[in-house]
Design a protein around this motif. Structure first.
Motif, mmCIF file in Angstrom:
data_model
loop_
_atom_site.group_PDB
_atom_site.id
_atom_site.type_symbol
_atom_site.label_atom_id
_atom_site.label_comp_id
_atom_site.label_asym_id
_atom_site.label_seq_id
_atom_site.Cartn_x
_atom_site.Cartn_y
_atom_site.Cartn_z
ATOM 1 N N ILE A 136 14.470 -4.153 1.603
ATOM 2 C CA ILE A 136 14.764 -2.983 1.500
ATOM 3 C C ILE A 136 13.646 -2.101 1.328
ATOM 4 N N TYR A 137 13.234 -0.895 1.586
ATOM 5 C CA TYR A 137 12.310 -0.053 1.206
ATOM 6 C C TYR A 137 13.192 0.907 0.240
ATOM 7 N N ILE A 138 12.496 0.988 -0.995
ATOM 8 C CA ILE A 138 13.451 1.784 -1.999
ATOM 9 C C ILE A 138 13.046 3.472 -1.841
ATOM 10 N N PRO A 139 11.874 3.968 -1.954
ATOM 11 C CA PRO A 139 11.880 5.422 -1.591
ATOM 12 C C PRO A 139 12.465 6.040 -0.604
ATOM 13 N N HIS A 140 12.585 7.179 -0.321
ATOM 14 C CA HIS A 140 13.273 7.982 0.561
ATOM 15 C C HIS A 140 12.105 8.047 1.908
ATOM 16 N N GLU A 141 12.395 8.117 3.074
ATOM 17 C CA GLU A 141 11.630 8.137 4.044
ATOM 18 C C GLU A 141 10.713 9.565 3.971
ATOM 19 N N LEU A 148 0.676 -1.251 0.084
ATOM 20 C CA LEU A 148 -0.158 -0.002 0.017
ATOM 21 C C LEU A 148 0.643 1.379 0.006
ATOM 22 N N GLU A 149 1.932 1.141 0.111
ATOM 23 C CA GLU A 149 3.159 2.248 -0.042
ATOM 24 C C GLU A 149 3.940 2.073 -1.069
ATOM 25 N N GLY A 150 5.378 2.506 -1.040
ATOM 26 C CA GLY A 150 6.158 2.204 -2.124
ATOM 27 C C GLY A 150 6.764 0.877 -2.154
ATOM 28 N N TYR A 151 7.703 0.780 -3.075
ATOM 29 C CA TYR A 151 8.183 -0.482 -3.757
ATOM 30 C C TYR A 151 9.277 -0.995 -2.967
ATOM 31 N N TYR A 152 9.372 -2.303 -2.588
ATOM 32 C CA TYR A 152 10.367 -2.903 -1.746
ATOM 33 C C TYR A 152 11.207 -3.888 -2.691
ATOM 34 N N ILE A 153 12.532 -3.866 -2.460
ATOM 35 C CA ILE A 153 13.365 -4.725 -3.335
ATOM 36 C C ILE A 153 13.835 -6.030 -2.357
ATOM 37 N N ILE A 154 13.737 -7.154 -2.690
ATOM 38 C CA ILE A 154 14.275 -8.230 -1.830
ATOM 39 C C ILE A 154 15.552 -8.742 -2.469
ATOM 40 N N LEU A 155 16.522 -8.684 -1.818
ATOM 41 C CA LEU A 155 17.849 -9.131 -2.040
ATOM 42 C C LEU A 155 18.465 -10.263 -1.503
ATOM 43 N N ILE A 156 19.116 -11.350 -2.271
ATOM 44 C CA ILE A 156 19.492 -12.714 -1.738
ATOM 45 C C ILE A 156 21.043 -12.244 -1.109
ATOM 46 N N THR A 157 21.253 -12.409 0.005
ATOM 47 C CA THR A 157 22.407 -11.999 0.651
ATOM 48 C C THR A 157 23.410 -13.168 0.770
ATOM 49 N N LYS A 158 22.924 -14.242 1.067
ATOM 50 C CA LYS A 158 23.538 -15.591 1.350
ATOM 51 C C LYS A 158 22.923 -16.606 0.428
ATOM 52 N N ARG A 159 23.960 -17.497 -0.076
ATOM 53 C CA ARG A 159 23.719 -18.447 -0.632
ATOM 54 C C ARG A 159 24.438 -19.760 -0.584
ATOM 55 N N VAL A 180 9.662 11.094 1.394
ATOM 56 C CA VAL A 180 8.322 11.179 0.434
ATOM 57 C C VAL A 180 7.520 9.955 1.062
ATOM 58 N N ARG A 181 7.803 9.211 1.932
ATOM 59 C CA ARG A 181 6.903 8.137 2.262
ATOM 60 C C ARG A 181 5.615 8.618 2.814
ATOM 61 N N ILE A 182 4.490 7.975 2.161
ATOM 62 C CA ILE A 182 3.241 8.251 2.781
ATOM 63 C C ILE A 182 2.691 6.776 3.371
ATOM 64 N N THR A 183 2.623 6.890 4.737
ATOM 65 C CA THR A 183 2.363 5.820 5.505
ATOM 66 C C THR A 183 0.868 5.440 5.344
ATOM 67 N N HIS A 184 0.682 4.068 5.784
ATOM 68 C CA HIS A 184 -0.540 3.414 5.515
ATOM 69 C C HIS A 184 -0.883 2.658 6.864
ATOM 70 N N PRO A 185 -1.884 2.457 7.568
ATOM 71 C CA PRO A 185 -2.022 1.623 8.873
ATOM 72 C C PRO A 185 -1.670 0.290 8.352
#
Length: 791
Positions: A35-40, A4-15, A42-47
């Motif tokens: 990781i949440y991509i937009p800067h805090e 309901l807010e901005g995009y997140y990116i999911i990164l593989i850190t260990k394999r 400009v973030r519009i929060t949603h409950p």
């Protein structure tokens, strides 16, 4: 991923490396970060955002998610080694496995033989190597929804990594130093996926619940090249009964009643499912149904009758050679009646494996017997697997896993025959090789049961072999309670997380949130569009024309040819990825040395190092001693219970109160404890048998002659040591023959190799490339003299 807010990116850190197929490395995800991509600012929060994030993260990506940079994990080995038949435009939204069938004609086949097969890894004089990019099987891609934004752009395919869900494990069958890698790959379908009781039957598109494709690969790792290695594989699958039925979890009962949602008089749902199987695997489709057939109150038997009726209806419209083969085996009743379940499953397995065959990519050896090579041959491969073995009970958990192990054991015998290791495809249970295979299938079953059942297996392979210890009953009870708790309290939240992860539900402010829906029925059940085909033609015409071969193999498409080892193209080099020549690693850290092997299952005091030698277990010997005549084994000694365990589930219950037959032994006598067996005393000798009974040799005191011989050798060693000190004092340096002039961790200058040694090595290399040469006249003359002397 966006909620309901901005995009997140999911990164593989260990394999972690879990398997290798040729040069291709298969990895398991060990850890990820979100990781949440937009800067805090400009973030519009949603409950509700935090609740969605927590729900999404409940899908543990570090648990049984796999990927590979250079190998297509979404397809089986046979499909990956098949030459592509056509070039198509690059469109990753296109789904060739679900698209309408195309007409198969001779021009398509000629195109393949004349163009693609000459360009795929072509080893010509100019040394130009080409690879291909093909479409994945989107049914087994679990991060397809997460890649939607990437697929909309013209992103380079190297950045697109497809993730599969299921199980992968690899072990080494060590045949006197010859490495044979046994790999078990289970691919879980993302269609109609969910938890145990919330996903039952099938949707309108023919996607069944709990569908898992299991592939068993055995290949000779003496040559690690993917195209020239010796590969064999066998594919089987499990899945729910195709139909519209369910089990309500509203009441606090361990076994909810089975309810038929609605009847399908023309079997359209079952037809869509089997049409998909014909498209993916070809014919024949062999069904092994393990559901109960006789009950006082019809539950499982009701599903079995409906399944049987659907198969008979669909077979009316197929030729005899392509009809669906239906086999039933009431595994629970057979186990309760003290029958030899595994022996009967072995007979069924041999029958069904011989019908579909195995995949084998290299020519057969001259000395191999014809009846040990099964499968349909063609111009490209020695044999192909045409068709599939489909196993199911109600839940596809305990009984299904045991039956799949029996089928896999039978297929393993034929695979080892194809590799030239065995003369006959018969494998005994009490061998290191089969024990290792049993361990793989136990882990396979536990992993899948945890994914959609909430606990590990309750009744295991040892349960049906009657070798499980009595102490395992406590563990069975705990597993049953864990499964019951998961099904009752946590499966609803888990199902919502799966729907969110797969993109079946997309959060929107203007719509109800996912937890506000009473059911997810319409997320998975999309009504079928109008079908122009008549109801009697449940199969697609293009699929039918390819039989007995798989439509997906015959119409395999690629969208790009890539020159391997080119300076202009950045890509994964399988050789560098496996051997890592640019890294300084310890030898013990290499994957081959850390791999599980049949040597790990070998007894310590043994003189027979073959993984196919029968090992007599001490407890088995003890059972034979206690068993006299027709007396029943003492349950406190053999690990068997005289009463059925209360730890049972809908899938694997061996004892059911609804059975209307008295428990009988295999000889027809009632299951009562023999007085002779009950009163027989347990001696120290029966509990601890001698090494002669267990391993075949007897420990005795050495004779006087042997002791004198040993003393002579000791004295010779002492005298030789004194002589060496007199001849070579400590201040005199001894130079070894393999002396390096400069040798350190960064640079080494090897000694000079003579021409004779180079010629010997060159002949050895030529022998591996070109094969043996014709013997010389001198050798032929020596052989004639030898033959005449023998006669």
């Amino acid at each position: 991923m966006q909620f309901l807010e901005g995009y997140y990116i999911i990164l593989i850190t260990k394999r972690r490396r879990v398997a290798v197929i040729g040069y291709h490395t298969l990895y398991k995800i060990e850890d990820t970060t979100m990781i949440y991509i937009p800067h805090e600012s400009v973030r519009i929060t949603h409950p509700d955002e935090s609740r969605y994030v927590k729900m999404f993260q409940s899908i543990d990506l570090a648990s049984n998610f796999y990927f590979s940079y250079s190998y297509d994990l979404t397809h089986n080995l046979q499909h990956n080694l098949t030459d592509p038949k056509q070039f198509v435009a690059r469109d990753l939204f296109m789904q060739p496995d679900n698209s309408a069938s195309v007409e198969i004609n001779d021009s398509t086949k000629l195109f393949t033989e004349s163009v693609v097969s000459k360009n795929k890894f072509n080893e010509s004089e100019s040394s130009q190597y080409f690879g291909i990019r093909t479409y994945p099987h989107k049914k087994f891609v679990w991060n397809l929804h997460l890649l939607n934004e990437a697929l909309k752009t013209d992103l380079h395919p190297n950045w697109i990594l497809f993730i599969t869900h299921g199980f992968i494990s690899q072990s080494n069958i060590n045949v006197f130093g010859r490495p044979l890698y046994l790999t078990l790959i289970a691919r879980r379908s993302n269609k109609y996926a969910g938890t145990r009781f919330l996903k039952r039957g099938s949707n309108f598109q023919g996607d069944v619940a709990n569908e898992v494709e299991t592939e068993q690969i055995v290949h000779d790792f003496r040559m690690s090249s993917f195209n020239n290695s010796h590969f064999t594989s066998f594919v089987q699958m499990r899945g729910s009964i195709p139909g519209h039925w369910k089990q309500e979890m509203g009441k606090m009962v361990a076994k909810p009643a089975i309810i038929i949602d609605f009847f399908d008089p023309f079997c359209e749902t079952a037809g869509a499912h089997f049409n998909d199987l014909l498209k993916r695997y070809g014919s024949p489709i062999v069904i092994l149904n393990l559901v109960k057939k006789r009950e006082r109150k019809p539950q499982e038997s009701m599903l079995s009758d409906q399944f049987n009726t659907a198969i008979k209806y669909l077979n009316q419209f197929l030729p005899v050679e392509h009809q669906i083969v239906y086999k039933t085996f009431d595994m629970a009743r057979k186990n309760k009646s003290n029958s030899n379940v595994m022996e009967q499953l072995a007979g069924i397995a041999k029958n069904v494996v011989s019908k579909v065959g195995i995949f084998h990519n290299q020519p057969t050896y001259f000395t191999q017997k014809p009846n040990t090579i099964i499968g349909r041959g063609d111009k490209q491969f020695c044999t192909r697997q045409t068709g599939i073995v489909r196993t199911n009970c109600v839940d596809c958990l305990d009984r299904t896993n045991t039956a799949q192990f029996a089928i896999g054991k039978c297929a393993l015998g034929y695979q080892l025959c194809a590799l030239g290791v065995l003369d006959t495809p018969n494998l005994e249970f009490d061998t290191d090789c089969v024990r290792m295979l049993e361990s793989l299938y136990e882990d396979h079953g536990d992993t899948l049961a945890l994914q959609y059942g909430g606990s590990q297996l309750v009744h295991r392979i040892k349960t049906y072999r009657k070798t499980a210890p009595w102490t395992s009953q406590g563990n069975d009870i705990m597993q049953t309670l864990s499964r019951y708790y998961s099904n009752t309290f946590s499966d609803a939240e888990k199902q919502n997380a799966i729907n969110l992860f797969l993109g079946l539900f997309k959060p929107n402010e203007n719509r109800p949130q996912i937890w506000e829906y009473a059911t997810d029925y319409y997320f998975h059940h999309v009504p079928n569009p109008f079908n122009s085909r008549p109801l009697t033609q449940w199969w697609e015409m293009g699929v039918f024309k390819c039989l007995p071969y798989a439509y997906n193999d015959v119409t395999k498409a690629c969208f790009e040819l890539i020159q391997v080892h080119s300076n202009d193209v950045e890509m994964i080099d399988g050789f560098v990825d496996y051997y890592r020549p640019n890294e300084f690693n310890m030898l013990m850290d290499t994957f081959a040395l850390k791999l599980s092997s049949t040597v790990d299952f070998m007894p310590i005091c043994t003189v027979n190092y073959s993984p196919f030698a029968v090992r007599t277990r001490p407890d088995k010997r003890r059972e034979e001693i206690l068993l006299k005549g027709n007396a029943i084994k003492n349950p406190s000694v053999t690990g068997q219970s005289s009463t059925s365990s209360a730890a049972s589930s809908t899938s694997s219950s061996d004892a059911d109160s609804s059975d209307d037959e008295e428990t009988m032994n295999s000889d027809g006598s009632p299951d009562t404890m023999s007085k002779a067996s009950a009163s027989e005393l347990i001696t120290f000798k029966s509990l601890f048998p001698s090494t002669e009974e267990v391993y075949g040799f007897k420990i005795t005191r050495p004779s006087k002659e042997d002791i004198l011989t040993y003393k002579k050798h000791v004295l010779m060693g002492k005298r030789a040591k004194g002589t060496a000190l007199r001849l070579f004092p400590s201040n005199r340096s001894i130079k070894p023959l393999s002396n390096f002039s400069s040798d350190d961790a960064y640079k080494v200058k090897p000694p000079t190799v003579c021409e004779k040694s180079k010629a010997i090595y060159q002949n050895y290399v030529n022998l591996g490339i070109h094969g043996p040469k014709n013997p010389s006249k001198t050798d032929m003359e020596i052989y004639r003299k030898y033959a005449s002397f023998k006669h």
